[in-house]
Design a protein around this motif. Structure first.
Motif, PDB file in Angstrom:
ATOM      1  N   TRP A 148      23.960  15.161 -19.773  1.00 52.66           N
ATOM      2  CA  TRP A 148      23.699  14.665 -18.416  1.00 52.66           C
ATOM      3  C   TRP A 148      24.697  13.575 -18.040  1.00 52.66           C
ATOM      4  N   THR A 149      25.065  12.765 -19.024  1.00 53.74           N
ATOM      5  CA  THR A 149      26.054  11.724 -18.755  1.00 53.74           C
ATOM      6  C   THR A 149      27.403  12.343 -18.414  1.00 53.74           C
ATOM      7  N   LEU A 150      27.760  13.403 -19.124  1.00 56.99           N
ATOM      8  CA  LEU A 150      29.007  14.105 -18.819  1.00 56.99           C
ATOM      9  C   LEU A 150      28.979  14.650 -17.394  1.00 56.99           C
ATOM     10  N   ILE A 151      27.868  15.235 -16.998  1.00 56.47           N
ATOM     11  CA  ILE A 151      27.738  15.727 -15.618  1.00 56.47           C
ATOM     12  C   ILE A 151      27.871  14.564 -14.636  1.00 56.47           C
ATOM     13  N   GLY A 152      27.240  13.426 -14.961  1.00 58.83           N
ATOM     14  CA  GLY A 152      27.355  12.247 -14.101  1.00 58.83           C
ATOM     15  C   GLY A 152      28.801  11.786 -13.951  1.00 58.83           C
ATOM     16  N   PHE A 153      29.541  11.787 -15.067  1.00 56.79           N
ATOM     17  CA  PHE A 153      30.952  11.389 -14.997  1.00 56.79           C
ATOM     18  C   PHE A 153      31.774  12.389 -14.187  1.00 56.79           C
ATOM     19  N   LEU A 154      31.464  13.674 -14.322  1.00 58.31           N
ATOM     20  CA  LEU A 154      32.192  14.679 -13.547  1.00 58.31           C
ATOM     21  C   LEU A 154      31.946  14.499 -12.048  1.00 58.31           C
ATOM     22  N   VAL A 155      30.700  14.201 -11.684  1.00 58.29           N
ATOM     23  CA  VAL A 155      30.389  13.940 -10.270  1.00 58.29           C
ATOM     24  C   VAL A 155      31.092  12.654  -9.824  1.00 58.29           C
ATOM     25  N   LEU A 156      31.016  11.627 -10.652  1.00 62.67           N
ATOM     26  CA  LEU A 156      31.676  10.356 -10.329  1.00 62.67           C
ATOM     27  C   LEU A 156      33.186  10.549 -10.204  1.00 62.67           C
ATOM     28  N   GLY A 157      33.745  11.487 -10.951  1.00 60.49           N
ATOM     29  CA  GLY A 157      35.172  11.770 -10.893  1.00 60.49           C
ATOM     30  C   GLY A 157      35.630  12.311  -9.546  1.00 60.49           C
ATOM     31  N   LEU A 158      34.701  12.782  -8.721  1.00 59.93           N
ATOM     32  CA  LEU A 158      35.076  13.249  -7.387  1.00 59.93           C
ATOM     33  C   LEU A 158      35.559  12.098  -6.503  1.00 59.93           C
ATOM     34  N   VAL A 159      35.078  10.888  -6.769  1.00 56.95           N
ATOM     35  CA  VAL A 159      35.493   9.737  -5.958  1.00 56.95           C
ATOM     36  C   VAL A 159      36.967   9.394  -6.176  1.00 56.95           C
ATOM     37  N   PRO A 160      37.440   9.230  -7.424  1.00 55.20           N
ATOM     38  CA  PRO A 160      38.874   8.989  -7.579  1.00 55.20           C
ATOM     39  C   PRO A 160      39.725  10.136  -7.040  1.00 55.20           C
ATOM     40  N   LEU A 161      39.233  11.356  -7.194  1.00 53.75           N
ATOM     41  CA  LEU A 161      39.981  12.491  -6.655  1.00 53.75           C
ATOM     42  C   LEU A 161      40.033  12.428  -5.130  1.00 53.75           C
ATOM     43  N   GLY A 162      38.942  11.984  -4.513  1.00 49.31           N
ATOM     44  CA  GLY A 162      38.936  11.799  -3.063  1.00 49.31           C
ATOM     45  C   GLY A 162      39.907  10.710  -2.633  1.00 49.31           C
ATOM     46  N   LEU A 163      39.951   9.630  -3.399  1.00 52.69           N
ATOM     47  CA  LEU A 163      40.906   8.558  -3.104  1.00 52.69           C
ATOM     48  C   LEU A 163      42.348   9.048  -3.242  1.00 52.69           C
TER      49      LEU A 163
END
Length: 183
Positions: A148-163
């Motif tokens: 679940w933490t890995l999934i959380g990091f993958l979702v959180l990774g969308l923010v730097p990609l958006g930036l």
């Protein structure tokens, strides 16, 4: 909708990342203090990666650079923190997938190691793993907490990609030098 997201400011992206990071930490602390699940050393390192990304997002919110360079800088630094978290969560899942005879023996607690060992050796020991990190303490929908933490990091990774996407997109009305209207 996509056009609207593409035009988000660095502040808006930072708020999204900061909010999601706070949510991830709230879940982690809730599981520790309310459910009584003691975090292993790899869990603590994953928390540090969430906090590091959150700090980058918080600075991005406060700074809110309007230019592409600022968006790229915050995107790269936060991607480094999130990527570290992805690597740590992946390592944790790998340790949990090992057969019982290949699981490393349990080591001392992180507090004890921090007191007696140099920082490089603590990091190396934690990344090597220990038996406590290989235990599957709890599951939700068939997935362990590091999953679940890995999934959380993958979702959180969308923010730097958006930036980064914001930094890389061309400005409206910008024309490449040397190109004419028909090119």
């Amino acid at each position: 909708m996509i056009e609207e997201v593409r035009d988000w400011s660095v502040r808006r992206w930072g708020l999204l990342g900061l909010g999601f990071g706070v949510l991830m930490m709230a879940v982690a602390l809730g599981l520790e203090h309310l459910a009584g699940l003691e975090p292993c050393p790899l869990c603590i390192f994953q928390r540090m990666a969430v906090i590091a990304a959150g700090l980058v997002f918080a600075v991005a919110v406060l700074h809110d650079p309007g230019g592409r360079v600022g968006a790229a800088l915050y995107g790269l630094v936060s991607l480094l923190a999130v990527g570290t978290g992805i690597g740590l969560a992946g390592r944790h899942l790998w340790l949990q997938s090992l057969p019982a005879d290949q699981v490393p023996s349990c080591g001392p607690g992180l507090d004890y190691m921090m007191e007696i060992l140099p920082l490089q050796q603590v990091v190396a020991t934690v990344l090597t793993g220990s038996g406590e990190c290989a235990e599957v303490g709890a599951t939700l929908l068939g997935l362990s907490l590091p999953g679940w933490t890995l999934i959380g990091f993958l979702v959180l990774g969308l923010v730097p990609l958006g930036l980064l996407a914001r930094a890389l997109r061309r400005r409206r009305g910008y024309r490449w030098p040397g190109l004419t209207e028909r090119d």
